[in-house]
Design a protein around this motif. Sequence first.
Motif: not given
Length: 514
Positions: A194-198, A353-354, A451-452, A502-503
Amino acid sequence: MIQATRNWFRRNRTNFAVGAGVLGAGYLAGQYVLGKITETRQRMSDDRIARENLRRRFEQNQEDCTFTVLAILPTATENILEALPVEQTVIELQQKKVDRSTKSVVASEGASSDLPSIAQSVTDDGDNKSLKSFQSESFIHASQVADSSASGDPTLQTPQAPKRTKIQLWNDMKISSIARAFTLIYTLALLSLLTRIQLNLLGRRNYLASVVSLASPSHQGPGINLENNDDDNFEHAYGNDFDTNRKYLSFSWWLLHKGCKDIMEKVVAAVTEVFGAENVRDDITLERLSHLTVSVRKKIEGATDADRKQQQKWLSYLLPPPTQEGFVLRESGMSSSEELTSTSPPLRRLLDETSDLISSPHFSHVLTLLLDSAFSLLIESKLSTLAFKVPPVSPSPARIQEIVDPASAKAKLAICLPVFAKEGKRIGSGDENEYLAGMEQVRELEAFAAVVYSSNFEFEVAEPIGGDGGETAGNTRPSTAGTMTAMREGPAVGAGISFESAWGKALNKEDGKS
């Protein structure tokens, strides 16, 4: 003589004209080629500088993710430790031991034979050894038991609650110790993702806002500047305002206070079902313990890869439903209780998006790999050496060590419980967390972050830059052309590609590094 020269020039004027034209065309062509070469070199230099700048930003972002996780993880750990108070159960068991010892001493003074007390001591030898191990491994001092009985502290004594038997206490300690360690592993893995996405979403949008500001014409002349807070404002459209960022990051409150407890309930149910029939006095092999751990994970995550990808059930633990978003903002201190909270369009886009990223199959795949790393460290490294006494593999091949088959190594389940309790605290530690370090060694985690960070650049560039009739991505000024190109390509993937492709490209990039 002069007339002859004139006649010669007159007769050859066509040749001179053609030659001059050829020389002029050659000169112009040469200048054009030199200009193109210079422009290409300048563009390559801009691209290289922009790529290096983007790479530094991306790497710094990942370091920020690590520090953020370590800073907020203790909040979730405190909530889980409070909900599963293993140490309180140990104190109750120690108190029962003290009471039983007192009764046995009184009984032995009036008895004619010492056989009953000897038999009792033999029967409790295994439990005493386990409790001593728990006392040392779980940081419970013996004085806590004496203080709880002497002072009558209501926090350590609960006279209103019905007294539990010794068997009930051991079963409760078994479930709580194992479930606490497993819950903290799930919480740590989910919090890391979650922290990496944010932070990568915010890092991407902030970087994009800085590039757009460079590519946009400046308006620094004299005149009146009107503030624009609508969606066509570049910084607000990309979420680059401080208030939006703070509110977006505050949504981790849901996992730290609500989601981790929901995970705990699910883990406790699975551990009770799988480990409930196991007797703490019986021997258990390391292979058997690993098999039971896998069974618990299957009940929580799904039995197969298809189940894990199809269920996509982690969203409710990480983000609140739309009806609870105002509650989270108020509880996290982002708005007052009287204020009518509603998510702004930039914040709404970030949350949507999250949610899409959390619901993607790749999120589930990376989460599984992070859990594999953490459970492997817990079972195959910590429990193997601390409880089953399997010597660790020596890094030096010349060193001679005892060969022990981990599959046949045995230990009492009661001996494993202190290790689970101690490692649970280490999993939730905010300082030098080796479980988090192990998760960060999973290469798919960095690929997911890349990717994010870079997957939606084209979508975000096209609308704000070309939407107001200004410059488009195709006719950006040469001074920012390299920056725009590197921005689209991102740290690990190419331009104009979907999340799925992209992944794959991010993973291929990682394979090239290793």
